[in-house]
Design a protein around this motif. Structure first.
Motif, PDB file in Angstrom:
ATOM      1  N   GLU A 128       0.927  -1.355  -0.006  1.00 26.28           N
ATOM      2  CA  GLU A 128       0.063   0.050   0.214  1.00 26.28           C
ATOM      3  C   GLU A 128       0.879   1.184  -0.103  1.00 26.28           C
ATOM      4  O   GLU A 128       2.001   1.202   0.498  1.00 26.28           O
ATOM      5  N   ASP A 129       0.339   2.319  -0.283  1.00 30.78           N
ATOM      6  CA  ASP A 129       0.841   3.662  -0.434  1.00 30.78           C
ATOM      7  C   ASP A 129       0.971   3.981   1.438  1.00 30.78           C
ATOM      8  O   ASP A 129       0.172   4.078   2.010  1.00 30.78           O
ATOM      9  N   SER A 130       2.645   4.292   1.696  1.00 34.08           N
ATOM     10  CA  SER A 130       2.790   4.683   2.858  1.00 34.08           C
ATOM     11  C   SER A 130       2.212   6.012   3.350  1.00 34.08           C
ATOM     12  O   SER A 130       2.171   6.392   4.656  1.00 34.08           O
ATOM     13  N   GLY A 131       2.018   6.848   2.482  1.00 34.02           N
ATOM     14  CA  GLY A 131       1.729   8.397   2.452  1.00 34.02           C
ATOM     15  C   GLY A 131       3.055   9.192   2.962  1.00 34.02           C
ATOM     16  O   GLY A 131       2.971  10.448   3.090  1.00 34.02           O
ATOM     17  N   ASP A 132       4.112   8.551   2.756  1.00 33.12           N
ATOM     18  CA  ASP A 132       5.488   9.293   2.787  1.00 33.12           C
ATOM     19  C   ASP A 132       6.342   8.903   1.557  1.00 33.12           C
ATOM     20  O   ASP A 132       6.229   8.274   0.917  1.00 33.12           O
ATOM     21  N   ASN A 133       7.599   9.563   1.902  1.00 31.01           N
ATOM     22  CA  ASN A 133       8.789   9.323   0.723  1.00 31.01           C
ATOM     23  C   ASN A 133       9.854   8.307   1.220  1.00 31.01           C
ATOM     24  O   ASN A 133      10.803   8.590   0.771  1.00 31.01           O
ATOM     25  N   HIS A 134       9.659   7.663   2.231  1.00 35.18           N
ATOM     26  CA  HIS A 134      10.784   6.860   2.706  1.00 35.18           C
ATOM     27  C   HIS A 134      11.344   5.622   1.734  1.00 35.18           C
ATOM     28  O   HIS A 134      12.231   5.642   1.416  1.00 35.18           O
ATOM     29  N   GLN A 135      10.258   4.915   1.139  1.00 37.85           N
ATOM     30  CA  GLN A 135      10.678   4.081   0.137  1.00 37.85           C
ATOM     31  C   GLN A 135      10.774   4.669  -1.146  1.00 37.85           C
ATOM     32  O   GLN A 135      10.085   5.804  -1.133  1.00 37.85           O
ATOM     33  N   LYS A 136      11.500   3.893  -2.004  1.00 35.32           N
ATOM     34  CA  LYS A 136      11.715   4.672  -3.315  1.00 35.32           C
ATOM     35  C   LYS A 136      10.367   4.909  -4.209  1.00 35.32           C
ATOM     36  O   LYS A 136      10.329   5.910  -4.891  1.00 35.32           O
ATOM     37  N   ASP A 137       9.299   3.681  -4.020  1.00 39.91           N
ATOM     38  CA  ASP A 137       8.353   3.939  -4.866  1.00 39.91           C
ATOM     39  C   ASP A 137       7.105   4.329  -3.864  1.00 39.91           C
ATOM     40  O   ASP A 137       5.891   4.552  -4.190  1.00 39.91           O
ATOM     41  N   GLY A 138       7.345   4.725  -2.400  1.00 36.83           N
ATOM     42  CA  GLY A 138       6.393   5.115  -1.514  1.00 36.83           C
ATOM     43  C   GLY A 138       5.515   4.007  -0.908  1.00 36.83           C
ATOM     44  O   GLY A 138       4.456   4.419  -0.254  1.00 36.83           O
ATOM     45  N   ARG A 139       5.767   2.837  -1.537  1.00 41.27           N
ATOM     46  CA  ARG A 139       4.753   1.637  -0.961  1.00 41.27           C
ATOM     47  C   ARG A 139       5.430   0.757   0.169  1.00 41.27           C
ATOM     48  O   ARG A 139       6.564   0.869   0.078  1.00 41.27           O
ATOM     49  N   VAL A 140       4.704   0.285   1.199  1.00 44.75           N
ATOM     50  CA  VAL A 140       5.053  -0.364   2.021  1.00 44.75           C
ATOM     51  C   VAL A 140       4.233  -1.896   2.320  1.00 44.75           C
ATOM     52  O   VAL A 140       3.018  -1.998   1.722  1.00 44.75           O
ATOM     53  N   PRO A 141       4.802  -2.728   2.878  1.00 48.99           N
ATOM     54  CA  PRO A 141       3.873  -4.048   3.156  1.00 48.99           C
ATOM     55  C   PRO A 141       2.532  -3.854   3.945  1.00 48.99           C
ATOM     56  O   PRO A 141       2.758  -2.842   4.788  1.00 48.99           O
ATOM     57  N   THR A 142       1.660  -4.640   3.494  1.00 51.31           N
ATOM     58  CA  THR A 142       0.365  -4.439   4.483  1.00 51.31           C
ATOM     59  C   THR A 142       0.563  -5.315   5.465  1.00 51.31           C
ATOM     60  O   THR A 142       1.424  -6.208   5.717  1.00 51.31           O
ATOM     61  N   TYR A 143      -0.556  -5.323   6.469  1.00 53.09           N
ATOM     62  CA  TYR A 143      -0.604  -6.224   7.649  1.00 53.09           C
ATOM     63  C   TYR A 143      -0.762  -7.908   6.883  1.00 53.09           C
ATOM     64  O   TYR A 143      -0.171  -8.804   7.330  1.00 53.09           O
ATOM     65  N   LEU A 144      -1.480  -8.126   6.057  1.00 53.07           N
ATOM     66  CA  LEU A 144      -1.755  -9.162   5.314  1.00 53.07           C
ATOM     67  C   LEU A 144      -0.388  -9.837   5.004  1.00 53.07           C
ATOM     68  O   LEU A 144      -0.021 -11.016   4.837  1.00 53.07           O
ATOM     69  N   HIS A 145       0.650  -8.862   4.483  1.00 47.95           N
ATOM     70  CA  HIS A 145       1.840  -9.417   4.019  1.00 47.95           C
ATOM     71  C   HIS A 145       2.772 -10.043   5.211  1.00 47.95           C
ATOM     72  O   HIS A 145       3.486 -11.052   5.097  1.00 47.95           O
TER      73      HIS A 145
END
Length: 531
Positions: A128-145
């Motif tokens: 999902e979109d993290s809402g910030d710019n820490h990851q290169k694409d702005g996406r982070v793992p969900t809880y389901l991950h």
């Protein structure tokens, strides 16, 4: 001028900012939960290595009564060992179990074989979109991950919510206690692979406890506790993490104590997005922490409702950072923490000027003891406060800070992704500094700060009262006169625009593309002021 400078600041949001990338998380129910108490009895599973017996004997060597008893107890526990890897014991554990770790080095080889980018968890429902710019694409793992691929990004994963309901609360693996059985926390070493972001992750694992171990070499965090109601982290050594030694996020009823943290590229300890008590209590306590040799001793983006006391925070790039920078972090803007009787000194180590070539390499290719900065830090500052409200600073000792003992600035709401004009000056209000000691060690030795207090003059109800300095010296500050608490504190909601404007170049810092922003003084070492 105000509008134009806010526009410049909004356009200068850095690619790497305070805080960290995390999925959308939620605070646990404040009315439930408590700090869990250490248990010495009850069901337990024992994990050991082939050389644990020899290590037990070395750990508990000696002829004294304490050594003999400790050795005998550890050897009795060792007889019940049925596991070689911690994750296997976690998988078999039930709520309320203790996992006893015998002396040894745990590399968790089965978990290491799981790819970080496991194919099963690459679909859209896992990111999902993290809402910030820490990851290169702005996406982070969900809880389901975390549920479906627990060891893709975690060497050891304690995942407590089964997703059979929608309450985001622990269903299994709750009240799990993990404890090293050595004499010292250095006897049990849990070693990351420098690829998986977390060495140990406890996620929605209410009541999690971790004791008496060393955790090292996380590719982001050594220990990460997320959305957990009730945790206790004690007698730990966390070192050489890419970013954080210990990070907790949207947690409540938590205790950090008797922890040493060093060698981390951001903070030794980070209670971020702390509980929203709004000055009616404190949900997280940080005490007796010795944090040194990191970029920051401690920090917390929206580090709310946290009580820091009796800690030694020294020989880092800077001491404690609290801020309201990063978009996507619950609890903005930061408010209502207290800092009491901490010793904050000699945080002047300039990691920005060290190992610049080495730090361009991926984390897994660097020597493990190299500290590479991952966040903008004002070198030589004790309390680095950017966008904080209604905090209490009482009885702290702050000395040998070559730039500032305290540095307080407001942060425009645009930098956290809020563009409402009414919110642009909603930070840097109501902070009180009372009975702190500047420029003097507890033994009475003089050891000056560059400037004791540097303030951008923004905010109402900020005040300073009954602070002390070495005999014959006055508190040094910019501005030269600070409002007292008896007077009601400061009255101007807007900053000194010249001071704020000087910060703008620093917001463009990026460790890869712009490591030395022109016009920024944060990353240069100030001169030693003397004593």
């Amino acid at each position: 001028m105000a509008c134009s400078l806010l526009t410049i600041l909004a356009g200068a949001v850095p690619q790497v900012a305070s805080g960290h990338a995390e999925r959308h998380t939620y605070y646990p129910a404040r009315s439930k939960g408590a700090v869990p108490k250490h248990r010495t009895s009850g069901p337990s599973l024992v994990v050991c290595k082939r050389d644990s017996r020899d290590r037990v004997k070395r750990s508990w060597s000696g002829d004294g009564e304490r050594a003999r008893r400790g050795r005998a107890k550890a050897l009795r526990v060792l007889e019940r060992c049925r596991y070689r890897n911690i994750q296997k014991a976690v998988n078999d554990a039930k709520s309320g179990d203790r996992i006893l770790l015998m002396p040894g080095v745990y590399r968790e080889r089965p978990s290491r074989t799981v790819p970080v980018a496991k194919k099963r968890c690459q679909g859209d429902k896992y990111w999902e979109d993290s809402g910030d710019n820490h990851q290169k694409d702005g996406r982070v793992p969900t809880y389901l991950h975390q549920v479906d691929c627990p060891n893709a990004r975690n060497l050891i994963a304690i995942i407590g919510d089964s997703l059979k309901d929608r309450d985001r609360a622990c269903d299994h693996k709750c009240n799990l206690q993990m404890e090293g059985m050595g004499r010292s926390r250095r006897d049990v070493v849990i070693q990351g692979d420098r690829l998986k972001p977390d060495v140990i992750r406890a996620d929605r694992a209410d009541g999690f406890q971790l004791y008496n171990v060393t955790v090292e070499q996380g590719a982001y965090n050594d220990v990460n506790v997320v959305e957990t109601n009730g945790f206790h982290l004690a007698r730990l050594l966390t070192r050489w993490g890419s970013h954080y030694g210990i990070l907790t996020f949207t947690t409540d009823h938590g205790l950090y104590e008797n922890i040493e943290a060093y060698g981390n590229g951001d903070s030794g300890v980070y209670p971020g997005s702390g509980p929203e008590y709004h000055c009616h209590g404190y949900g997280i306590e940080v005490r007796n922490v010795n944090s040194h040799g990191n970029l920051l001793a401690g920090s917390g983006t929206s580090g709310n409702g946290t009580w820091w006391h009796d800690n030694n925070l020294h020989h880092n790039g800077a001491g404690i950072s609290q801020d309201s920078f990063a978009p996507g972090h619950p609890g903005m803007p930061q408010d209502c923490s207290k800092f009491e009787r901490n010793r904050i000194y000699s945080n002047n180590v300039n990691y920005f000027q060290r190992n610049q070539d080495t730090c361009q390499k991926p984390f897994e290719q660097r020597p493990k003891r190299v500290v590479c900065p991952v966040f903008q830090v004002v070198i030589g500052v004790g309390f680095m406060l950017y966008g904080v409200n209604d905090n209490r600073f009482t009885g702290n000792w702050i000395w040998d800070q070559w730039r500032n003992g305290v540095r307080q600035f407001g942060v425009p709401a645009t930098l956290r992704g809020e563009n409402d004009p009414a919110k642009q000056f909603d930070t840097s209000h109501g902070n009180q500094y009372r009975r702190n000691v500047f420029g003097m060690r507890p033994d009475g030795t003089r050891d000056r700060n560059g400037t004791d207090v540097y303030w951008d003059e923004q905010g109402v109800r900020n005040c300073w009262q009954a602070n002390r300095t070495a005999p014959g010296r006055s508190l040094t500050s910019d501005p030269a006169s600070l409002p007292t608490c008896a007077s009601g504190g400061s009255t101007n909601p807007e900053p000194n625009w010249v001071k704020l404007g000087a910060e703008v170049p620093c917001a463009t810092w990026n460790p890869e593309t712009n490591p030395n922003p022109p016009g920024c003084i944060w990353f240069t070492s100030p001169p030693n002021p003397g004593d």
